[in-house]
Design a protein around this motif. Structure first.
Motif, PDB file in Angstrom:
ATOM      1  N   ARG A 120       0.831  -1.213   0.000  1.00  0.00           N
ATOM      2  CA  ARG A 120       0.000   0.000   0.000  1.00  0.00           C
ATOM      3  C   ARG A 120       0.864   1.261   0.000  1.00  0.00           C
ATOM      4  O   ARG A 120       0.535   2.250  -0.666  1.00  0.00           O
ATOM      5  N   ASN A 139     -11.401  -4.430   2.357  1.00  0.00           N
ATOM      6  CA  ASN A 139     -10.015  -4.904   2.311  1.00  0.00           C
ATOM      7  C   ASN A 139      -9.795  -6.131   3.188  1.00  0.00           C
ATOM      8  O   ASN A 139      -8.881  -6.924   2.929  1.00  0.00           O
ATOM      9  N   TRP A 195      -4.976  -5.217   0.041  1.00  0.00           N
ATOM     10  CA  TRP A 195      -5.882  -4.135  -0.361  1.00  0.00           C
ATOM     11  C   TRP A 195      -6.417  -4.409  -1.757  1.00  0.00           C
ATOM     12  O   TRP A 195      -5.885  -5.237  -2.497  1.00  0.00           O
ATOM     13  N   THR A 196      -7.484  -3.695  -2.112  1.00  0.00           N
ATOM     14  CA  THR A 196      -8.067  -3.795  -3.440  1.00  0.00           C
ATOM     15  C   THR A 196      -8.563  -2.424  -3.880  1.00  0.00           C
ATOM     16  O   THR A 196      -9.115  -1.671  -3.051  1.00  0.00           O
ATOM     17  N   GLU A 209     -12.387  -1.651  -3.142  1.00  0.00           N
ATOM     18  CA  GLU A 209     -12.956  -1.503  -1.806  1.00  0.00           C
ATOM     19  C   GLU A 209     -14.168  -0.574  -1.844  1.00  0.00           C
ATOM     20  O   GLU A 209     -14.135   0.498  -2.454  1.00  0.00           O
TER      21      GLU A 209
END
Length: 449
Positions: free
Chosen positions: A318, A397, A406-407, A410
């Motif tokens: 991230r 997430n 993470w995406t 989200e």
């Protein structure tokens, strides 16, 4: 070991019908059409009524980061995420550390996957300016194709010598998968952006720096070279409306074109407006572009100009996704959510369920000449996924299985869930229960020599 999957809507080879599928050991034994369950003795019976039963997804474009970048991801973690998303086979790209540009590096990757990978696997060999002589030494039964970067991206494997490209395109008997962006155009646009906005221009400028022109010029060059040499070319992650004119429309049953196109999920889901909403989380190469480009790509899913859908799954930590269009890392994790993302496009009327299966399962198997996978057929490996449509749910997430955690999706709402995944007949995902003991297999290909 015999398993009965009973009462699902089976989607395969252009048809959907209620039926039952029997798995014996690692292969599909038989498919029955109709509502009446077949008689027999089964070790496991799965009531699949209300589900759609599909071939396992083949994601032919991922970056699982092993070796050398395993703080972001590794083959074990990302293959777990793949299985959670209904992906039972992946082909990994060569821009790792070391790069997969020698026969030893290629063999080392296979050994790593053999020690721990939850789904089926293979690896692209990477072309460079100096290793074209090695291409003829590759065992084509083990490798899907050659990856060539015509524009610099993560790992900087740019091949920019024309004579090298001509030799590769003339002599490679397996598919060439090309990342097409014109590096000169990108460098010119970056210089302009830096002169106006400073050392790290805002991420919103990413589609201007890695421009539509950079993609169009490079894809046009690659397609023309393939036409001149007769090469089998697959252009990766097409991102613009204009590039689509380079590819002929394919109709099922036609002879497979020698020049085909892939679209990656980010370019189907996002537009440049998302830079304002999600910042560098949606930064990837090539850049996501205009709403008009996305609409054209979605329309081309059904008219045959796009041949495969992949993810270009490319996890970063991230903290690496912080900054502007020069410093923030490019790429996003998508493999866990590719199937449900495409099912949203089914809900929205862009494609049919049958077409989704062609693009994500059948066509990759056809293009790379995979043996015994990609279709629901007796004798084929039992790579199977069952999905169900239900109440809308919100992606967080905390649901992400990729190591990066993470995406960019989200907060998005989805209607579909992957409820079962079988890999080589093994029930790796049963709702929220995951079998960590399941090990995938090395994929085999038809010898193309």
């Amino acid at each position: 070991m015999r398993t009965l999957l009973s009462g699902a809507t089976i989607v395969n080879e252009g048809r959907s019908f209620v039926g039952h599928l029997v798995i014996k050991d690692d292969c599909i034994e038989k498919i029955y059409e109709g509502t009446n369950a077949p008689c027999g003795i089964y070790d496991v019976c799965v009531d699949a009524s209300g589900c759609f039963l599909l071939p396992g997804v083949i994601d032919s474009h991922v970056h699982f980061r092993e070796p050398g970048l395993t703080a972001k991801a590794d083959i074990l973690s990302e293959s777990r995420a793949a299985a959670w998303g209904g992906v039972t086979t992946f082909f990994d790209m060569p821009n790792t550390i070391p790069q997969t540009t020698t026969l030893k590096a290629l063999e080392d990757k296979f050994k790593t996957a053999e020690r721990g990978c939850h789904v089926n696997y293979s690896f692209f060999f990477g072309a460079t300016n100096d290793n074209i002589d090695l291409v003829s030494q590759i065992d084509q039964r083990r490798v899907p194709g050659i990856k060539v970067f015509l524009g610099a991206s993560t790992g900087n494997m740019l091949v920019d010598r024309r004579e090298t490209l001509i030799r590769l395109f003339r002599n490679a008997s397996m598919p060439i998968v090309a990342h097409c962006e014109d590096n000169g155009e990108i460098n010119r646009q970056m210089e302009i952006a830096i002169s106006r906005y400073g050392d790290d221009p805002p991420v919103e400028l990413h589609p201007l720096v890695r421009s539509a022109k950079a993609c169009i010029d490079s894809s046009t060059f690659a397609v023309n070279l393939a036409r001149e040499t007769g090469a089998r070319l697959h252009v990766a992650h097409v991102s613009t409306q204009q590039e689509l004119s380079l590819f002929q429309s394919y109709k099922e049953g036609d002879e497979l074109p020698r020049i085909t196109a892939e679209v990656a999920l980010p370019h189907l889901l996002f537009t440049k407006a998302d830079y304002c909403l999600r910042g560098a989380l949606v930064k990837c190469n090539p850049a996501v572009k205009t709403e008009e480009d996305r609409k054209a790509l979605r329309q081309a899913l059904s008219d045959g100009r796009l041949f495969t859908v992949a993810t270009d799954h490319a996890p970063h930590l991230r903290n690496e996704k912080v900054g502007g269009c020069r410093k923030a890392a490019s790429g996003m994790p998508m493999v866990q959510f590719s199937l449900i993302g495409m099912l949203r496009l089914v809900d929205d009327g862009w494609i049919s369920m049958e077409r989704l299966v062609q693009l994500m399962c059948h066509h990759p198997a056809m293009l790379f000449e995979i043996q015994g996978r990609g279709f629901l057929r007796p004798g084929y490996k039992a790579d199977v996924v069952l999905v169900r449509r239900g109440e809308p749910w919100t992606l967080t997430n905390e649901m992400v299985k990729s190591k990066c955690g993470w995406t960019p999706l989200e907060g998005e709402r989805f209607n579909w869930r992957v409820v079962h995944t079988f890999c080589n007949g093994r029930h790796i995902l049963d709702h929220d229960c995951f079998d960590d003991s399941v090990q995938g297999e090395e994929v085999r290909f038809r010898d193309k020599k």
